[in-house]
Design an enzyme around this catalytic site. Structure first.
Site, PDB file in Angstrom:
ATOM      1  N   ARG A  39     -39.536 -92.399 -10.425  1.00  0.00           N
ATOM      2  CA  ARG A  39     -38.349 -91.987  -9.658  1.00  0.00           C
ATOM      3  C   ARG A  39     -38.570 -92.185  -8.166  1.00  0.00           C
ATOM      4  NH1 ARG A  39     -34.741 -86.766 -11.706  1.00  0.00           N
ATOM      5  NH2 ARG A  39     -33.393 -88.102 -12.906  1.00  0.00           N
ATOM      6  N   ASN A  88     -35.624 -79.059 -11.923  1.00  0.00           N
ATOM      7  CA  ASN A  88     -34.716 -78.766 -13.031  1.00  0.00           C
ATOM      8  C   ASN A  88     -34.946 -77.357 -13.582  1.00  0.00           C
ATOM      9  OD1 ASN A  88     -36.989 -80.368 -13.366  1.00  0.00           O
ATOM     10  ND2 ASN A  88     -36.517 -80.800 -15.491  1.00  0.00           N
ATOM     11  N   GLU A 157     -25.982 -75.594  -4.957  1.00  0.00           N
ATOM     12  CA  GLU A 157     -25.274 -76.851  -4.710  1.00  0.00           C
ATOM     13  C   GLU A 157     -24.045 -76.932  -5.614  1.00  0.00           C
ATOM     14  OE1 GLU A 157     -25.658 -79.132  -2.274  1.00  0.00           O
ATOM     15  OE2 GLU A 157     -23.751 -79.596  -3.209  1.00  0.00           O
ATOM     16  N   GLU A 161     -21.255 -84.808 -10.084  1.00  0.00           N
ATOM     17  CA  GLU A 161     -21.724 -86.185 -10.196  1.00  0.00           C
ATOM     18  C   GLU A 161     -20.527 -87.136 -10.179  1.00  0.00           C
ATOM     19  OE1 GLU A 161     -24.687 -86.687 -13.305  1.00  0.00           O
ATOM     20  OE2 GLU A 161     -25.498 -84.726 -12.796  1.00  0.00           O
ATOM     21  N   ALA A 219     -18.856 -70.007 -10.461  1.00  0.00           N
ATOM     22  CA  ALA A 219     -17.995 -71.172 -10.176  1.00  0.00           C
ATOM     23  C   ALA A 219     -18.011 -72.134 -11.370  1.00  0.00           C
ATOM     24  CB  ALA A 219     -18.469 -71.888  -8.904  1.00  0.00           C
ATOM     25  N   CYS A 272     -24.926 -79.185 -16.709  1.00  0.00           N
ATOM     26  CA  CYS A 272     -24.836 -77.836 -16.136  1.00  0.00           C
ATOM     27  C   CYS A 272     -23.862 -76.861 -16.775  1.00  0.00           C
ATOM     28  CB  CYS A 272     -24.567 -77.942 -14.642  1.00  0.00           C
ATOM     29  SG  CYS A 272     -25.993 -78.633 -13.792  1.00  0.00           S
ATOM     30  N   PHE A 273     -22.655 -77.294 -17.161  1.00  0.00           N
ATOM     31  CA  PHE A 273     -21.676 -76.296 -17.617  1.00  0.00           C
ATOM     32  C   PHE A 273     -22.221 -75.475 -18.786  1.00  0.00           C
ATOM     33  CE2 PHE A 273     -17.414 -78.233 -15.955  1.00  0.00           C
ATOM     34  CZ  PHE A 273     -17.762 -77.829 -14.691  1.00  0.00           C
ATOM     35  N   ARG A 342     -26.470 -86.557 -19.962  1.00  0.00           N
ATOM     36  CA  ARG A 342     -26.955 -85.264 -20.445  1.00  0.00           C
ATOM     37  C   ARG A 342     -25.798 -84.452 -21.038  1.00  0.00           C
ATOM     38  NH1 ARG A 342     -30.481 -83.369 -15.283  1.00  0.00           N
ATOM     39  NH2 ARG A 342     -28.733 -84.327 -14.205  1.00  0.00           N
TER      40      ARG A 342
HETATM   41  P1  NAD Z   1     -33.016 -83.542 -12.350  1.00  0.00           P
HETATM   42  O1  NAD Z   1     -33.701 -83.348 -13.633  1.00  0.00           O
HETATM   43  O2  NAD Z   1     -32.219 -84.774 -12.099  1.00  0.00           O
HETATM   44  O3  NAD Z   1     -34.089 -83.461 -11.146  1.00  0.00           O
HETATM   45  C1  NAD Z   1     -35.097 -82.513 -11.082  1.00  0.00           C
HETATM   46  C2  NAD Z   1     -36.363 -83.195 -10.583  1.00  0.00           C
HETATM   47  O4  NAD Z   1     -37.361 -82.204 -10.348  1.00  0.00           O
HETATM   48  C3  NAD Z   1     -36.963 -84.201 -11.565  1.00  0.00           C
HETATM   49  O5  NAD Z   1     -37.037 -85.482 -10.973  1.00  0.00           O
HETATM   50  C4  NAD Z   1     -38.362 -83.618 -11.875  1.00  0.00           C
HETATM   51  O6  NAD Z   1     -39.350 -84.619 -12.055  1.00  0.00           O
HETATM   52  C5  NAD Z   1     -38.625 -82.798 -10.636  1.00  0.00           C
HETATM   53  N1  NAD Z   1     -39.634 -81.765 -10.824  1.00  0.00           N
HETATM   54  C6  NAD Z   1     -39.764 -80.861 -11.838  1.00  0.00           C
HETATM   55  N2  NAD Z   1     -40.832 -80.078 -11.641  1.00  0.00           N
HETATM   56  C7  NAD Z   1     -41.406 -80.473 -10.469  1.00  0.00           C
HETATM   57  C8  NAD Z   1     -42.545 -80.057  -9.731  1.00  0.00           C
HETATM   58  N3  NAD Z   1     -43.315 -79.038 -10.152  1.00  0.00           N
HETATM   59  N4  NAD Z   1     -42.837 -80.708  -8.579  1.00  0.00           N
HETATM   60  C9  NAD Z   1     -42.069 -81.735  -8.157  1.00  0.00           C
HETATM   61  N5  NAD Z   1     -40.987 -82.183  -8.808  1.00  0.00           N
HETATM   62  C10 NAD Z   1     -40.649 -81.551  -9.953  1.00  0.00           C
HETATM   63  O7  NAD Z   1     -32.108 -82.259 -12.126  1.00  0.00           O
HETATM   64  P2  NAD Z   1     -30.802 -82.135 -11.218  1.00  0.00           P
HETATM   65  O8  NAD Z   1     -29.608 -82.593 -11.977  1.00  0.00           O
HETATM   66  O9  NAD Z   1     -31.075 -82.710  -9.863  1.00  0.00           O
HETATM   67  O10 NAD Z   1     -30.676 -80.554 -11.120  1.00  0.00           O
HETATM   68  C11 NAD Z   1     -31.589 -79.801 -10.346  1.00  0.00           C
HETATM   69  C12 NAD Z   1     -31.026 -78.395 -10.196  1.00  0.00           C
HETATM   70  O11 NAD Z   1     -29.776 -78.441  -9.503  1.00  0.00           O
HETATM   71  C13 NAD Z   1     -30.731 -77.685 -11.527  1.00  0.00           C
HETATM   72  O12 NAD Z   1     -31.025 -76.321 -11.377  1.00  0.00           O
HETATM   73  C14 NAD Z   1     -29.237 -77.871 -11.703  1.00  0.00           C
HETATM   74  O13 NAD Z   1     -28.663 -76.828 -12.452  1.00  0.00           O
HETATM   75  C15 NAD Z   1     -28.735 -77.828 -10.284  1.00  0.00           C
HETATM   76  N6  NAD Z   1     -27.483 -78.564 -10.036  1.00  0.00           N
HETATM   77  C16 NAD Z   1     -27.271 -79.796 -10.585  1.00  0.00           C
HETATM   78  C17 NAD Z   1     -26.102 -80.502 -10.293  1.00  0.00           C
HETATM   79  C18 NAD Z   1     -25.832 -81.869 -10.879  1.00  0.00           C
HETATM   80  O14 NAD Z   1     -24.730 -82.367 -10.689  1.00  0.00           O
HETATM   81  N7  NAD Z   1     -26.755 -82.508 -11.563  1.00  0.00           N
HETATM   82  C19 NAD Z   1     -25.169 -79.959  -9.408  1.00  0.00           C
HETATM   83  C20 NAD Z   1     -25.426 -78.703  -8.851  1.00  0.00           C
HETATM   84  C21 NAD Z   1     -26.598 -78.017  -9.161  1.00  0.00           C
HETATM   85  C1  UGA Z   2     -19.945 -79.593 -12.292  1.00  0.00           C
HETATM   86  C2  UGA Z   2     -19.147 -78.873 -11.203  1.00  0.00           C
HETATM   87  O1  UGA Z   2     -17.877 -79.509 -11.049  1.00  0.00           O
HETATM   88  C3  UGA Z   2     -19.902 -78.893  -9.881  1.00  0.00           C
HETATM   89  O2  UGA Z   2     -19.190 -78.139  -8.900  1.00  0.00           O
HETATM   90  C4  UGA Z   2     -21.300 -78.290 -10.071  1.00  0.00           C
HETATM   91  O3  UGA Z   2     -22.048 -78.364  -8.878  1.00  0.00           O
HETATM   92  C5  UGA Z   2     -22.021 -79.059 -11.171  1.00  0.00           C
HETATM   93  O4  UGA Z   2     -21.238 -79.007 -12.409  1.00  0.00           O
HETATM   94  C6  UGA Z   2     -23.362 -78.495 -11.506  1.00  0.00           C
HETATM   95  O5  UGA Z   2     -23.628 -77.338 -11.258  1.00  0.00           O
HETATM   96  O6  UGA Z   2     -24.111 -79.286 -12.058  1.00  0.00           O
HETATM   97  P1  UGA Z   2     -20.341 -82.123 -12.999  1.00  0.00           P
HETATM   98  O7  UGA Z   2     -20.817 -81.521 -14.266  1.00  0.00           O
HETATM   99  O8  UGA Z   2     -21.193 -83.114 -12.316  1.00  0.00           O
HETATM  100  O9  UGA Z   2     -20.041 -80.958 -11.921  1.00  0.00           O
HETATM  101  O10 UGA Z   2     -18.923 -82.831 -13.249  1.00  0.00           O
HETATM  102  P2  UGA Z   2     -17.437 -82.266 -13.486  1.00  0.00           P
HETATM  103  O11 UGA Z   2     -16.508 -83.122 -12.734  1.00  0.00           O
HETATM  104  O12 UGA Z   2     -17.343 -80.820 -13.256  1.00  0.00           O
HETATM  105  O13 UGA Z   2     -17.208 -82.568 -15.030  1.00  0.00           O
HETATM  106  C7  UGA Z   2     -17.899 -81.852 -16.035  1.00  0.00           C
HETATM  107  C8  UGA Z   2     -17.351 -82.217 -17.398  1.00  0.00           C
HETATM  108  O14 UGA Z   2     -16.036 -81.684 -17.562  1.00  0.00           O
HETATM  109  C9  UGA Z   2     -17.226 -83.717 -17.640  1.00  0.00           C
HETATM  110  O15 UGA Z   2     -17.645 -84.013 -18.950  1.00  0.00           O
HETATM  111  C10 UGA Z   2     -15.748 -83.989 -17.472  1.00  0.00           C
HETATM  112  O16 UGA Z   2     -15.312 -85.101 -18.194  1.00  0.00           O
HETATM  113  C11 UGA Z   2     -15.163 -82.703 -18.021  1.00  0.00           C
HETATM  114  N1  UGA Z   2     -13.794 -82.420 -17.520  1.00  0.00           N
HETATM  115  C12 UGA Z   2     -13.571 -82.244 -16.195  1.00  0.00           C
HETATM  116  C13 UGA Z   2     -12.747 -82.296 -18.430  1.00  0.00           C
HETATM  117  O17 UGA Z   2     -12.935 -82.432 -19.657  1.00  0.00           O
HETATM  118  N2  UGA Z   2     -11.494 -82.031 -17.956  1.00  0.00           N
HETATM  119  C14 UGA Z   2     -11.241 -81.853 -16.629  1.00  0.00           C
HETATM  120  O18 UGA Z   2     -10.060 -81.605 -16.268  1.00  0.00           O
HETATM  121  C15 UGA Z   2     -12.297 -81.971 -15.729  1.00  0.00           C
END
Ligand code: NAD
Ligand code: UGA
Length: 454
Positions: A39, A88, A157, A161, A219, A272-273, A342
């Protein structure tokens, strides 16, 4: 250089968030560290390991100017003043709380590593989504046994995505939780100063740590709940002849409700959801709040039910058997504009179709590599196609599961001509115009509308 920032975890959140901070604050040195070498190499090369519109351009502006990616975590910890932790926090798969609670092992390991390497005081920022009172536990670990002082903040955050860069550049709000002590307030101010470079002050909220942690789970729970609500209504539309699109439009026009997140479909996916809802359920249960836990659990169960219902509908409209039938799956990512798969509904749908002995052909513009990993155990029962026309050739049905723009641009007459008749179209995202598909000759099944069959 002003201050040195480090983010531990270079994933979907850590990478884009730090790229935007580096872009907006050129006088801060921003490092992003991860244990995953592949990565980090990808980030260093300027070709991010994740697909996110606009990300590559933002990274290019700051890379090796004030944005650096590294696997030397200990050295980076020593150098940093502010450390974001964005590792994560998946659902626990073992022991107490398995299948519900957040697995905090990566978080705790990181906290202990910070403690063992730090020689100067640091602000440690909880960026990952965590259960309420995690910051308190981290504070306890970091500050136990004396040594340098750590101030722990919560800064969840909210990016989604596919729109991460826009969400980061123009957030609805930035939330910062800290302790109401002189040190806590000073730490919050240091973080506010960073965000205030590009976010209007009135959008930066400061709260207590626990409120901040809970607001993030809340949220996501509210957003997921809207999707489950509209999907519950979609089933009623199908049986009564109402149209879910019309219902969503009418309901969403109420300014108290608003039009977003009322899209019925095959259900929500993503990392996440489900995870955060289950986390909330577990928290409620741990507090003895059984009714409240049950309330949020239903949101997840409704989503599972919607996936089942979608596949059951496919089977019943295809004469209750898909044995040996070729079915093209359009879209595998959990939503458009990301390669992330995921908890994608497509994983469930493909597995169920293979269980029914269909021949599944998956197309996705960005997620085929992940799809191959997700379905690896299904072997030859699934094929992967980079050309949607070839995927549909000789198929009995198409199931559209991700609303990529490109699916609206295809020549469906050409696709229809190449398919076995009757040709079925199952639109799991209500993306395409059912009348158009019907007039070409397809039998069209959408979510929450009566079927159109010849
Ligand atoms: P991710 O799996 O994409 O990234 C996490 C990274 O952390 C990985 O690359 C992993 O290798 C690294 N990691 C794990 N243990 C480690 C360690 N000890 N030292 C260094 N690196 C380490 O996960 P993500 O989607 O970026 O989510 C991270 C957090 O943010 C989660 O808690 C998630 O719920 C939250 N979040 C995610 C989103 C999203 O859209 N994906 C949005 C808001 C919040
Ligand atoms: C969601 C939240 O929108 C973010 O605010 C939050 O930060 C994030 O989770 C997180 O904590 O990881 P994300 O999962 O990336 O973001 O994408 P969304 O746009 O929320 O969509 C989630 C899922 O719901 C998707 O599968 C999408 O297709 C579905 N969806 C969304 C529906 O089925 N209907 C809708 O009207 C909207």
């Amino acid at each position: 250089m002003k201050k040195s920032i480090l983010c531990i975890g270079a994933g979907y959140v850590g990478g884009p968030t730090m790229a935007v901070i580096a872009d907006r604050c050129p006088d801060y040195r921003v490092q992003v560290a991860d244990i995953n070498e592949a990565r980090i190499r990808a980030w260093q090369s300027g070709e991010p390991p994740i697909y996110e519109p606009g990300l590559k351009e933002v990274v290019a502006r700051a890379l090796n100017r004030n944005l650096f990616f590294t696997t030397e975590i200990e050295k980076a910890i020593e150098e940093a003043d502010i450390i974001f932790v964005s590792v994560n926090t998946p659902t626990k798969t073992f022991g107490e709380g398995a299948g519900m609670a957040a697995d905090l092992q990566y978080w705790e390991r990181t906290a202990r590593q910070i403690k063992s390497c730090a020689k100067t005081p640091k602000i440690v920022v909880e960026k990952s989504t965590v259960p309420v009172r995690t910051a308190e536990a981290m504070d306890y670990i970091l500050n136990s046994g004396g040594g340098v002082h750590f101030e722990v903040l919560s800064n969840p955050e909210f990016l989604a995505e596919g729109t991460a860069i826009r969400d980061l550049m123009e957030p609805d709000r930035v939330l910062i939780g800290g302790k109401n002590t002189p040190e806590g307030r000073a730490a919050m101010e240091a973080l506010v100063t960073i965000y205030a470079r590009w976010v209007p002050r009135e959008r930066i909220l400061t709260t207590g740590v626990w409120s901040s942690e809970l607001s993030k789970l809340a949220a996501n729970a509210f957003l997921a709940q809207r999707i489950s609500s509209i999907n519950a209504l979609s089933a009623l539309c199908e049986t009564t002849g109402a149209d879910i699109g019309e219902v969503a439009l009418a309901v969403g026009r109420d300014s108290r409700i608003g039009p977003r997140f009322l899209g019925a479909g095959v259900g929500f996916g993503g990392s996440c959801f489900r995870k955060d809802l289950l986390n909330l359920v577990y928290l409620c249960e741990c507090q003895g709040l059984r009714e409240e836990a049950e309330y949020w659990r239903r949101v997840v169960l409704m989503n599972d039910h919607q996936r089942h219902r979608f596949v059951r509908g496919m089977l019943s409209h295809m004469f209750n058997t898909v044995v040996g039938k070729r079915i093209a799956v359009f879209g595998f990512a959990f939503k458009a504009d990301t390669g992330d798969t995921r908890d994608s509904p497509a994983i469930y749908v493909c597995r169920r179709l293979v269980e029914e002995r269909a021949q599944v052909v998956v197309h996705d513009p960005r997620a085929l590599d992940n799809a191959r990993v997700d379905l690896a155990d299904l072997g030859d029962a699934v094929a992967y196609e980079t050309d949607p026309y070839r995927a549909a050739e000789g198929a009995h049905a198409i199931a559209l599961l991700t609303a990529w723009d490109l699916y609206a641009q295809l020549d469906y007459q050409r696709i229809y001509d190449s398919m076995i008749k009757p040709a079925c179209f199952f639109d799991g995202r209500n993306q395409l115009d059912p009348d158009k598909l019907f007039s070409i000759g397809f039998n069209v099944y959408t979510v929450g509308r009566p079927p159109r069959t010849h």
